[in-house]
Design a protein around this motif. Sequence first.
Motif, PDB file in Angstrom:
ATOM      1  N   SER A  46     -15.530   4.812  -8.521  1.00 49.35           N
ATOM      2  CA  SER A  46     -14.361   4.114  -9.080  1.00 49.35           C
ATOM      3  C   SER A  46     -13.526   3.470  -7.986  1.00 49.35           C
ATOM      4  O   SER A  46     -13.474   3.955  -6.856  1.00 49.35           O
ATOM      5  N   GLY A  47     -12.862   2.387  -8.369  1.00 49.50           N
ATOM      6  CA  GLY A  47     -11.845   1.829  -7.506  1.00 49.50           C
ATOM      7  C   GLY A  47     -10.576   2.668  -7.663  1.00 49.50           C
ATOM      8  O   GLY A  47     -10.228   3.084  -8.775  1.00 49.50           O
ATOM      9  N   ILE A  48      -9.896   2.963  -6.556  1.00 41.62           N
ATOM     10  CA  ILE A  48      -8.659   3.762  -6.621  1.00 41.62           C
ATOM     11  C   ILE A  48      -7.557   3.003  -5.876  1.00 41.62           C
ATOM     12  O   ILE A  48      -7.753   2.583  -4.732  1.00 41.62           O
ATOM     13  N   VAL A  49      -6.441   2.812  -6.552  1.00 38.56           N
ATOM     14  CA  VAL A  49      -5.296   2.134  -5.933  1.00 38.56           C
ATOM     15  C   VAL A  49      -4.056   3.006  -6.151  1.00 38.56           C
ATOM     16  O   VAL A  49      -3.831   3.497  -7.263  1.00 38.56           O
ATOM     17  N   ALA A  50      -3.274   3.212  -5.091  1.00 33.77           N
ATOM     18  CA  ALA A  50      -1.990   3.914  -5.233  1.00 33.77           C
ATOM     19  C   ALA A  50      -0.879   2.870  -5.113  1.00 33.77           C
ATOM     20  O   ALA A  50      -0.904   2.023  -4.209  1.00 33.77           O
ATOM     21  N   LEU A  51       0.049   2.915  -6.074  1.00 35.25           N
ATOM     22  CA  LEU A  51       1.181   1.984  -6.039  1.00 35.25           C
ATOM     23  C   LEU A  51       2.459   2.759  -5.753  1.00 35.25           C
ATOM     24  O   LEU A  51       2.658   3.864  -6.284  1.00 35.25           O
ATOM     25  N   SER A  52       3.318   2.174  -4.918  1.00 41.82           N
ATOM     26  CA  SER A  52       4.617   2.801  -4.652  1.00 41.82           C
ATOM     27  C   SER A  52       5.533   2.608  -5.860  1.00 41.82           C
ATOM     28  O   SER A  52       5.201   1.875  -6.791  1.00 41.82           O
ATOM     29  N   HIS A  53       6.687   3.235  -5.800  1.00 43.27           N
ATOM     30  CA  HIS A  53       7.622   3.123  -6.930  1.00 43.27           C
ATOM     31  C   HIS A  53       8.064   1.680  -7.166  1.00 43.27           C
ATOM     32  O   HIS A  53       8.370   1.298  -8.298  1.00 43.27           O
ATOM     33  N   ASP A  54       8.075   0.853  -6.091  1.00 42.32           N
ATOM     34  CA  ASP A  54       8.484  -0.548  -6.273  1.00 42.32           C
ATOM     35  C   ASP A  54       7.319  -1.441  -6.715  1.00 42.32           C
ATOM     36  O   ASP A  54       7.464  -2.657  -6.805  1.00 42.32           O
ATOM     37  N   GLY A  55       6.167  -0.854  -6.968  1.00 38.49           N
ATOM     38  CA  GLY A  55       5.020  -1.637  -7.450  1.00 38.49           C
ATOM     39  C   GLY A  55       4.168  -2.228  -6.342  1.00 38.49           C
ATOM     40  O   GLY A  55       3.204  -2.946  -6.610  1.00 38.49           O
ATOM     41  N   SER A  56       4.484  -1.929  -5.087  1.00 38.81           N
ATOM     42  CA  SER A  56       3.650  -2.457  -4.002  1.00 38.81           C
ATOM     43  C   SER A  56       2.483  -1.499  -3.736  1.00 38.81           C
ATOM     44  O   SER A  56       2.559  -0.306  -4.040  1.00 38.81           O
ATOM     45  N   VAL A  57       1.436  -2.071  -3.184  1.00 40.66           N
ATOM     46  CA  VAL A  57       0.199  -1.304  -2.963  1.00 40.66           C
ATOM     47  C   VAL A  57       0.354  -0.454  -1.713  1.00 40.66           C
ATOM     48  O   VAL A  57       0.666  -0.979  -0.639  1.00 40.66           O
TER      49      VAL A  57
END
Lengths: 355, 121
Positions: free
Chosen positions: A22-33
């Motif tokens: 799977s692709g995994i992306v974590a986003l910060s609270h402000d929506g940035s990667v």
Amino acid sequence: LSHERSAAQAALGAAILDHVLSGIVALSHDGSVSYVNRPAAELLGRGPEECPRLHASQLFGAGAAAEILPQASASPAERRLALDLSRKDGGTLHAGVSVIQPPAGAIDDVGVLVLFRDLDEQRGAEDELRRAEGQAALGRMVAGLSHEIRNPLAAIQGLANVLMAECPEEDPRFEPARRIGELVARMDRLLAACVEAGTPGPAHLETVPAPVLVERALEALPPRWREDGPQVTESAGDLRVLADAAQVVQCLRALVENACEAAGSAAGVRVAVARSAGTRGDRHVHIEVRDAGPGVPPPLLRRIFEPFYSTKPDHLGLGLAVAQALALRNRALLEACSRPGHTVFTLSLPAARRA
Amino acid sequence: MPFRLLVVDDEEAIGFALKRYFERQGLEVDVTQDVDEARALVAARDYAVVMADLRLRGTCGHEGLDLIDHVRGRSPQAHCILLSAYTSEELEQAARARGARLLLRKPIGLPELWRHVQELL
């Protein structure tokens, strides 16, 4: 020491994340990667290093980002979505997406975890599995039937031989008996072809350069197609595949012969070897066989791999069925597409891992 | 004294054709469709060649291979030929390992089969 141990554990964790499906992306609270693993970058057509500076709307596209990013009031939860994610090249990835919103403060500065997979690839794999299962069942049926038919055929052959042995050649019964023997031989050849189409032997996979397979398939063509030979237009020598060489050569030979027959000449037939341009980068090597024949209308194209289906007179219609069976044995995908004026068969073989 | 041939095949018409053809070639031919009868015949008579179908009970079994074991024990001079509607490399190896001289695929022309028998005799 403990610092070294935690660095080693972090490296292990990163290596695992880069090799999951799977692709995994974590986003910060402000929506940035804040993090992407390698499969995520590949699926979205980007380099891993360019992603962390982006906003979710730049990475996934505005519409998908709006679905993924949680509302301010939302409580921690996991959501599953089917979304069209934007790829950097302007294309679209049909993705199955899990959006995980951890409780506030549970993971440092991670507002949302996004896991996604290529739905088309997954569906393709499911279709392929269904096709392989169907093929295997058909193969068992054909093998069983051919066994049952060959016993009475052997008896008919034997009785015809007895008649021929007991009659002098000028006896009026001799010629019918001889013809019975000929017909038995024809039926036996037909059965052998069906068994081969239904049940190719197991594939013994090895690493082999794709251009070598093409070369051997062209060498194996009947002489009438070799003279003005099909042209190899593109052939990257370093593309290695995992394949049973003999089976794939047989498959390619069937494709090239079919192309020559469709066009009525070998002169316009082109063979190309290329790395996958698909979303998963280097996982497959494509071998394309293209002819400049009249093309196959869509209703006929759908049936082109069926056994005993042929648009050419005097053809049994097993060549492409055998090619498909061999492709399945080699975990390869064989597809056909056609327009008026040309038809292209693409054999997608699993790429061998680079040493 | 003529050579004696035993044909074991559960397809009656095959036995009929082989008997009629090979008797014409000067052999003495016994035919049976039954494995147990075949065992009894091998125990009672000396055969130069035993020709058996691989599957003798209409099942997926390989009774022909077991029959070869019996022939090798009782009548070691007999040459065994297995006939089968299905052959493979593995089956051929198994047949040879059990002592069969030939594994031939059905249907086979009787003149060709006769050539194989002549080579063995």
